[in-house]
Design a protein around this motif. Structure first.
Motif, PDB file in Angstrom:
ATOM      1  N   ARG B 664       1.032  -1.263   0.026  1.00 17.15           N
ATOM      2  CA  ARG B 664      -0.179   0.192  -0.130  1.00 17.15           C
ATOM      3  C   ARG B 664       0.740   1.000   0.368  1.00 17.15           C
ATOM      4  O   ARG B 664       1.257   2.362  -0.109  1.00 17.15           O
ATOM      5  N   GLN B 667       1.562   2.799  -2.804  1.00 19.99           N
ATOM      6  CA  GLN B 667       0.805   3.600  -3.995  1.00 19.99           C
ATOM      7  C   GLN B 667       0.514   5.139  -3.055  1.00 19.99           C
ATOM      8  O   GLN B 667      -0.210   4.741  -2.984  1.00 19.99           O
ATOM      9  N   THR B 668       1.333   6.663  -3.675  1.00 23.04           N
ATOM     10  CA  THR B 668       1.734   6.868  -2.810  1.00 23.04           C
ATOM     11  C   THR B 668       0.269   8.245  -3.789  1.00 23.04           C
ATOM     12  O   THR B 668      -0.144   9.164  -3.014  1.00 23.04           O
ATOM     13  N   GLY B 669      -0.077   7.712  -4.768  1.00 19.41           N
ATOM     14  CA  GLY B 669      -0.696   8.491  -5.022  1.00 19.41           C
ATOM     15  C   GLY B 669      -0.190  10.356  -6.248  1.00 19.41           C
ATOM     16  O   GLY B 669      -1.111  10.659  -6.993  1.00 19.41           O
ATOM     17  N   ILE B 670       1.329   9.760  -5.762  1.00 18.77           N
ATOM     18  CA  ILE B 670       1.797  11.492  -7.054  1.00 18.77           C
ATOM     19  C   ILE B 670       2.779  10.705  -8.190  1.00 18.77           C
ATOM     20  O   ILE B 670       3.066   8.903  -8.223  1.00 18.77           O
ATOM     21  N   GLN B 672       4.428  11.242 -11.214  1.00 18.94           N
ATOM     22  CA  GLN B 672       5.920  11.558 -11.262  1.00 18.94           C
ATOM     23  C   GLN B 672       6.445  10.611 -10.469  1.00 18.94           C
ATOM     24  O   GLN B 672       7.573  10.157 -11.512  1.00 18.94           O
ATOM     25  N   ALA B 675       5.490   7.684 -12.791  1.00 22.30           N
ATOM     26  CA  ALA B 675       6.634   7.403 -14.112  1.00 22.30           C
ATOM     27  C   ALA B 675       8.419   7.802 -14.250  1.00 22.30           C
ATOM     28  O   ALA B 675       8.850   7.154 -15.039  1.00 22.30           O
ATOM     29  N   THR B 676       8.619   7.786 -13.014  1.00 17.69           N
ATOM     30  CA  THR B 676       9.501   7.818 -12.477  1.00 17.69           C
ATOM     31  C   THR B 676      10.376   6.135 -12.283  1.00 17.69           C
ATOM     32  O   THR B 676      10.697   5.667 -13.204  1.00 17.69           O
ATOM     33  N   VAL B 679       9.799   4.686 -16.007  1.00 17.58           N
ATOM     34  CA  VAL B 679      11.292   5.020 -16.854  1.00 17.58           C
ATOM     35  C   VAL B 679      12.271   4.326 -16.251  1.00 17.58           C
ATOM     36  O   VAL B 679      13.372   3.695 -17.100  1.00 17.58           O
TER      37      VAL B 679
END
Lengths: 101, 695
Positions: B664, B667-670, B672, B675-676, B679
């Motif tokens: 859990r 699952q930070t909600g951020i 980015q 995306a990081t 990548v």
């Protein structure tokens, strides 16, 4: 003297990297949108570079489509940002993290 | 009328039922008193009829009636009502059966007349004496009194020992109920004894005697195979002397309890907690004589056991002397009379013990008259003084209550043994019997007689003569008792005066036969054949001389008391001072109660406490231990369930929760971060692809 494709590719790589860094690091949603635009254009340049190299116009057609789609994307993206600002008084993406576990 | 014998105890029983069931609610005082008195008076009339019927038993035998067997020779009629206890066959093949049956012979006839006659008078007197009681108590009193009569008559009429025993226990019960009649009042402030305690004391002391009686009964049953009194007495001659002695002594233990002989006399003085008519009826005239009656009833058994007979005589003599000495120092009018009763019962036992059973019964009868009169007179005095019983607060009453005074005086002279009143003849016959047996026994009796004359005179003088020592309030309420109380007193006074004339010894009136002796002869001489009785050859001179001596002794006793308490009242105080130890011992009744308290009751209480301790800690401990073991097991079981079974189930949950907690957090909600990660992932995948793909 024609510009070799390799130079264009390197340029496109730099542009993509800058855009990607912007997406990953900046907090302002508008700047993120702008960075995405950079990455998209880097791809377009790639298309055009290979189109000239290979004497195939499909690449150039592709990038025209891409630019059109990007315009739509920006319209939607800015609308989202506006809606976000109206609802939550901020456009910093790290402050909008309600979808977490 | 003999065939109506069964009705004699039934009538008072009916009275008991009526008064007990309906008295408190539905009947008036007059009706309650009327029912109770009518039951007893009718019983008396029936008894008189039955006793007269003894004279012509031949006619009864000829008439023939089912269940009625008659022995004209022994002047005895036995009425068998129904089979009661069928015990099967004994080892020897004898059919053991006990019938509910009554017997009437001269001995039970005398008892019957005394019990119903004196009982009637006391019932009538009690309707006046108890008139101030609340009605429920009034009804209860007469119900108990009638029940007592029924039980006493069962005792007297019983043809076999178990029936006698039923009556014996029944009168004990009624005695208990009536002693504790004022169960909510204090009897003795000094020892904190309530009236209920006094009743209990009487009952428990009697139980000790009853055990003896029952053992004696069982011994006789096993020895003779029957409990029918005549059946036992017929076989006495064939029994070994030792067995007879044992049985006789066991029965005598019972008699000691009932007749308040040493060492079981302690209950009678405390029995005075009951109302005065009860003291007169139960604790003077009738119930306490039951022991004497049983000893006389079993006379042939005792004749066959000389050691037992001697014990009876000694116990009787000692009791007579000892109780009389305690009577000297008592200050409660009823307690003086109570010790006097113990002492007189001792006289009766002495008479029976020296073999003069007839004299014992004679004294039983006269004593019933004059002691009932004394008690009723005392009741009248107490009644007149609004409940005062202390003779130190009386005096000079002769002027105020003349009828009580006159009748009391007759009883005083009768118990003192003055010629020609009733007590003289009966007491003298006992003393004559004692002399024939042993001069020591005679001396005991004579000393007892001296003390009796002394303390009765003391009582009489302190109550009726001298200065008035009561207060003005009491004087204001002072009154002679109503006629319903005075008439029984007068009748008893006549009986106390003339009651002895049925047994005038031959030496005084040659030619006139001794009626009582002849009447009782079939009872006491029927089985005497073959057993040697020491009947010294009549020595008329000696007998007359002894009579004169005993008369002088009585007069001396009275004279001394007159000097002590009327002429020179300072003398008793001086005497008490000079013999301080003896005086204190007598005043404290020779410390018998204290002795029993220390020697019998204290170890008994200790045993009780030990048993209670054992029960509480050992028996309860085992039970509790079993409980604790179960409890422990169930606690273990609960623990296993809670921690092991539930623990396993919970562990699964906790594991899932822990793992999901880790995921859990990703699952930070951020966006980015995602995306990081993407990548980086792509970077890694491309790197792996490039590094592993060979060209």
């Amino acid at each position: 003297m024609p510009v070799p494709a390799t130079h264009v590719l390197v340029f496109s790589l730099l542009l993509f990297s800058i855009g990607m860094l912007g997406v990953l690091t900046r907090r302002n949603a508008i700047i993120i949108l702008m960075s995405i635009e950079l990455m998209m254009n880097a791809a377009n340049i790639n298309f055009i570079a290979f189109s000239r190299q290979l004497n195939n116009l499909v690449g150039q057609v592709f990038s025209v489509f891409t630019i059109a789609v990007a315009a739509g994307e920006v319209a939607v993206g800015l609308a989202v940002v506006l809606a976000l600002f109206r609802n939550r008084d901020t456009i910093y993406v790290d402050q909008v993290h309600i979808m977490k576990g | 009328m003999i065939e109506l014998l069964w009705l004699i105890p039934v009538l008072p029983l009916l009275g008991f039922a009526i008064n007990g069931l309906f008295g408190p609610r539905f009947l008036s005082r007059r009706a309650i008193g009327g029912v109770a008195c009518a039951a007893v008076v009718l019983s008396f009339l029936l008894s008189a009829g039955a006793v007269l019927g003894l004279g012509h038993l031949d006619a009864v035998a000829a008439a023939g009636r089912a269940g009625l067997s008659v022995d004209p020779e022994a002047h005895r009629a036995t009425l068998t009502l129904w089979p009661w206890l069928l015990l099967g066959k004994s080892a020897a093949g004898v059919d053991l059966r006990i019938d509910w049956s009554y017997t009437l012979d001269p001995l039970s006839a005398i008892m019957l007349l005394v019990v119903t006659g004196v009982g009637s008078l006391i019932h009538i007197y009690a309707t006046g004496y108890m008139a101030h009681e609340p009605k429920p108590a009034f009804a209860r009193f007469f119900a108990y009194l009638n029940l007592f009569m029924a039980m006493m008559l069962t005792l007297v009429l019983g043809a076999n020992l178990p029936v006698v025993f039923v009556g014996w226990e029944g009168v004990g019960l009624c005695s208990y109920l009536l002693i504790g009649f004022y169960y909510d009042r204090m009897f003795d402030e000094k020892t904190k004894m309530s009236c209920a305690d006094a009743g209990r004391k009487a009952f428990i002391t009697n139980r000790i005697g009853d055990v003896g009686f029952m053992l004696g009964m069982l011994l006789l049953l096993s020895a003779t195979g029957t409990l029918d009194i005549q059946g036992i007495l017929a076989k006495v001659g064939t029994l070994p002397v030792g067995l007879c002695t044992a049985a006789a002594l066991l029965l005598f233990v019972g008699a000691c309890g009932k007749s308040a002989q040493i060492p079981l006399h302690v209950w009678l003085p405390d029995a005075m907690a009951g109302p005065t008519p009860v003291s007169a009826l139960i604790h003077a005239a009738t119930m306490v004589t039951a022991g004497v009656y049983v000893v006389c009833r079993m006379a042939p058994l005792y004749r066959h056991a000389p050691a037992a007979l001697l014990t009876v005589a000694i116990v009787g003599g000692v009791t007579a002397l000892f109780a009389a000495s305690i009577g000297l120092c008592q200050n409660d009018i009823k307690k003086v009379l109570a010790y006097s009763t113990v002492s007189q019962l001792g006289f009766m036992m002495l008479g029976a013990g020296v073999g003069a059973f007839g004299a014992g019964v004679f004294h039983l009868m006269t004593h019933a008259f004059f002691k009932a009169l004394l008690f009723l007179g005392a009741g009248s005095v107490v009644h007149a003084l609004s409940g005062e019983q202390d003779i130190r607060k009386m005096g000079g009453l002769g002027r105020h209550i003349p009828w009580t005074h006159a009748t009391f005086a007759v009883a005083w002279l009768a118990i003192g043994g003055i010629f020609p009143l009733a007590g003289f003849f009966s007491k003298d016959e006992i003393l004559w019997g004692a002399w024939q047996r042993s001069p020591i026994l005679w001396a005991m009796g004579a000393a007892g007689a001296f003390l009796t004359a002394f303390y009765m005179t003391r009582l009489y003088i302190l109550v009726f003569w001298g200065k008035e020592r009561f207060d003005d309030e009491t004087r204001h309420h002072l009154h002679e008792s109503p006629r319903v109380m005075v008439v029984p007193l007068a009748i008893l006074a006549v009986l106390s005066f003339a009651g002895g004339w049925v047994g005038i010894p031959a030496v005084i009136s040659p030619g006139v036969p001794n009626f009582l002796e002849r009447f009782l002869a079939p009872v006491f001489e029927a089985h005497a054949a073959g057993v040697a009785i020491e009947t010294a050859q009549h020595a008329p001179g000696l007998e007359l001389g002894l009579m004169l001596v005993s008369m002088l002794i009585a007069l001396f006793g009275m004279f001394f008391a007159w000097v002590f308490y009327d002429r020179r009242p300072e003398l008793p105080v001086q005497l008490a001072g000079s013999a301080r130890g003896l005086y204190r011992a007598i005043l404290n009744k020779f410390y018998i109660d204290e002795f029993y308290g220390k020697v019998v009751l204290a170890p008994y209480y200790a045993l009780c406490r030990a048993s209670a301790w054992f029960d509480r800690y050992v028996v309860d401990g085992v039970v509790n231990a079993a409980g604790y073991v179960t409890l422990g097991t169930s606690y273990t079981s609960v623990g296993f369930d809670a921690y092991v079974v539930d623990g396993l189930v919970n562990l699964v949950g906790y594991t899932v929760r822990g793992v999901s907690w880790v995921f859990r957090k990703l699952q930070t909600g951020i966006v980015q971060s995602y995306a990081t990660a993407m990548v980086l992932g792509v970077f890694v995948l491309v790197s792996v692809y490039l590094l592993t793909s060979s060209h």
